[in-house]
Design an enzyme around this catalytic site. Sequence first.
Site, short mmCIF file in Angstrom:
data_model
loop_
_atom_site.label_atom_id
_atom_site.label_comp_id
_atom_site.label_asym_id
_atom_site.label_seq_id
_atom_site.Cartn_x
_atom_site.Cartn_y
_atom_site.Cartn_z
CB CYS A 25 10.31 -0.56 2.55
SG CYS A 25 11.20 0.62 1.39
CG PHE A 36 -0.46 0.09 2.62
CD1 PHE A 36 -0.49 1.88 2.60
CD2 PHE A 36 0.28 -0.63 3.06
CE1 PHE A 36 0.15 2.07 3.85
CE2 PHE A 36 0.91 0.40 4.60
CZ PHE A 36 0.86 1.23 4.91
CB SER A 91 4.20 -7.46 5.67
OG SER A 91 3.62 -8.56 5.00
CE LYS A 95 -2.24 -8.33 -4.07
NZ LYS A 95 -3.58 -7.58 -3.56
P1 NAD Z 1 1.43 -6.80 2.86
O1 NAD Z 1 2.69 -7.92 3.02
O2 NAD Z 1 0.36 -6.70 4.22
O3 NAD Z 1 0.58 -6.89 1.44
C1 NAD Z 1 1.06 -6.71 0.52
C2 NAD Z 1 0.72 -7.42 -0.60
O4 NAD Z 1 0.29 -8.74 0.14
C3 NAD Z 1 -0.74 -6.83 -1.32
O5 NAD Z 1 -0.71 -7.40 -2.15
C4 NAD Z 1 -1.81 -7.79 -0.32
O6 NAD Z 1 -2.47 -8.19 -0.64
C5 NAD Z 1 -1.15 -9.32 -0.06
N1 NAD Z 1 -1.21 -10.02 1.10
C6 NAD Z 1 -1.16 -9.40 2.05
N2 NAD Z 1 -1.58 -10.55 3.10
C7 NAD Z 1 -1.68 -11.51 2.50
C8 NAD Z 1 -1.56 -13.15 2.68
N3 NAD Z 1 -1.88 -13.42 3.78
N4 NAD Z 1 -1.23 -13.92 1.78
C9 NAD Z 1 -0.99 -13.99 0.13
N5 NAD Z 1 -0.78 -12.23 -0.01
C10 NAD Z 1 -1.51 -11.53 1.08
O7 NAD Z 1 2.28 -4.92 3.01
P2 NAD Z 1 1.36 -4.13 3.06
O8 NAD Z 1 0.82 -3.59 4.46
O9 NAD Z 1 0.80 -4.03 1.99
O10 NAD Z 1 2.79 -2.68 3.39
C11 NAD Z 1 3.69 -2.37 4.44
C12 NAD Z 1 4.54 -3.61 4.13
O11 NAD Z 1 5.42 -3.33 2.87
C13 NAD Z 1 6.30 -3.06 5.65
O12 NAD Z 1 6.15 -4.43 5.82
C14 NAD Z 1 7.07 -2.38 4.08
O13 NAD Z 1 7.76 -2.54 5.07
C15 NAD Z 1 7.02 -3.14 2.89
N6 NAD Z 1 7.82 -2.74 2.12
C16 NAD Z 1 8.97 -3.70 1.58
C17 NAD Z 1 9.11 -2.57 0.83
C18 NAD Z 1 10.89 -3.15 0.13
O14 NAD Z 1 11.62 -2.63 -0.67
N7 NAD Z 1 11.49 -4.28 0.96
C19 NAD Z 1 8.97 -1.57 -0.50
C20 NAD Z 1 7.92 -1.18 0.40
C21 NAD Z 1 6.80 -1.75 1.28
#
Ligand code: NAD
Length: 484
Positions: free
Chosen positions: A283, A150, A228, A174
């Site tokens: 991040c 997000f 995450s 997605k």
């Molecule tokens: P999230 O892991 O909740 O969601 C990311 C994606 O995974 C979304 O598209 C979501 O629909 C999907 N998703 C969520 N739960 C799932 C599940 N149980 N099974 C399968 N798919 C699932 O992350 P978020 O809250 O959208 O974003 C924040 C996180 O992203 C933080 O941990 C941040 O550090 C990380 N992030 C990392 C980077 C990087 O470059 N390492 C960059 C941006 C964000």
Amino acid sequence: MTRTLENYIGGSWVRSSGTTLLDVKNPATGEVLAQVPLSTAGDVDQAVQAAKAAFPAWRATPPAVRARYLFKLREIFDGRRDEIAAICTSEHGKTLSESRNDFGRGVENVEHAAGIPTLMMGQNLEDVSGGIDCQTVRQPMGVFAAITPFNFPPMVPLWFLPYAIATGNTFVLKPSEQVPLTQRRIFELIHEHLGLPPGVVNLVNGGKDVVNGICTHRDVVGVSFVGSSAVAQHVYKTCGETGKRVQALGGAKNFILVTPDAERERSVANLSESIYGCSGQRCLAGSVVVGIGEAYDWVRDSLLAAAKAVVLGDGSKPGVTMGPVVSAAAKDRILSYIEKGVQEGAKLILDGRGATVEGCPDGNWIGPCIFEDVRPEMVIAKEEIFGPVACLMRAQSLDEAIELANRSPYGNAASLYTSNGKHAREFSHRIEAGMVGVNIGVAAPMAFFPFGGQKASFFGDIKAHGPTAIDFYTERKIVITRWF
Ligand code: NAD
């Protein structure tokens, strides 16, 4: 009436077969902006089949012609920077200037990928043996997918889409179900103005069923994930089981170290922006600040002053420097971490929990928070909070500070503020993080360098964007030739 978003498949907008709809809300006002469907594995299959059907003709399109689509896409985007920034702010909450930067960083990837005729060149060597020549060619592989978080609604999808299609692959996105509107608008622009062949790019809205549908689909050759660490690891494992190429970028707990000789004023202004910019939802955001020796006291005092000067409010309003957090659920998670920190005995010297914003009673507000006397074994020192919370720790030496940082299971980014070149060199050499800043609080590589962390912040071996994007999206074939 609230509009329901559609998927974009094979060059048309189509209704999702999913029956569950989620509200997309403005996090500053609580206004419902749209409803997003949780699509099904059947919708994923439809998108993958469209992408698969488009692949043979698209891979046969000369790279210079594919590059021209990217030049055009860049022009389309350039005229709409304010429009995309406004949509991003409305669904994410960050300030307009943060949204402009977010989109700007994405557009830089379109610019970089437009160099594909040279980026995608192989290598050759004559006479590897008498009269025998050898060359490597890079070839596209098929249907790639990206699953995005997000926190950067325009940028993160643009880490992938431009390179995937420039290299001759076809693509399924997605986006995060929390912020689907920015990509909805980007795909509308692509649909209305770019003239790409149908099926080259596709978009499926949804949550984990779409993710699992992508990761287990036999016609998807590779997956990029950003989110995450728990989900990154799940995606990495699932894609491995089905033999896909995968790059899964995970969560973070970024350390910022400050030596006593650091330039005080500019260092603290910069590190405060790292911690509170985008409400701590980057991040690359600084999370733990380690003051070394006598630096601790002045870092604490100046950070406190900088945090008190943050203007919390609706990111679309002038003068606001920090918006709300993305959702009520995110707010609850952050509040529970703050509570945990208090229970563990850390000293909350700035408490943003009761923050309110006039005229916005339904926003997800948390003001800047600072904990001091944080110890390495505390949960708030170890886990990703992903909100506007700074944890201050003390160290007596640079060595001790590096050791504290390297205890973290994460390794996304780390920064050092110093005036000492030897300390900077020592830090860059020993710190266990994929992206390192020296007097830089948000060490975000530009489009033409790779992006990615280490340890629990990254699962895979080929990082995002930069030259590594070309590695990720192509198969290298070796051709050995002799003519009789
Ligand atoms: P999230 O892991 O909740 O969601 C990311 C994606 O995974 C979304 O598209 C979501 O629909 C999907 N998703 C969520 N739960 C799932 C599940 N149980 N099974 C399968 N798919 C699932 O992350 P978020 O809250 O959208 O974003 C924040 C996180 O992203 C933080 O941990 C941040 O550090 C990380 N992030 C990392 C980077 C990087 O470059 N390492 C960059 C941006 C964000």
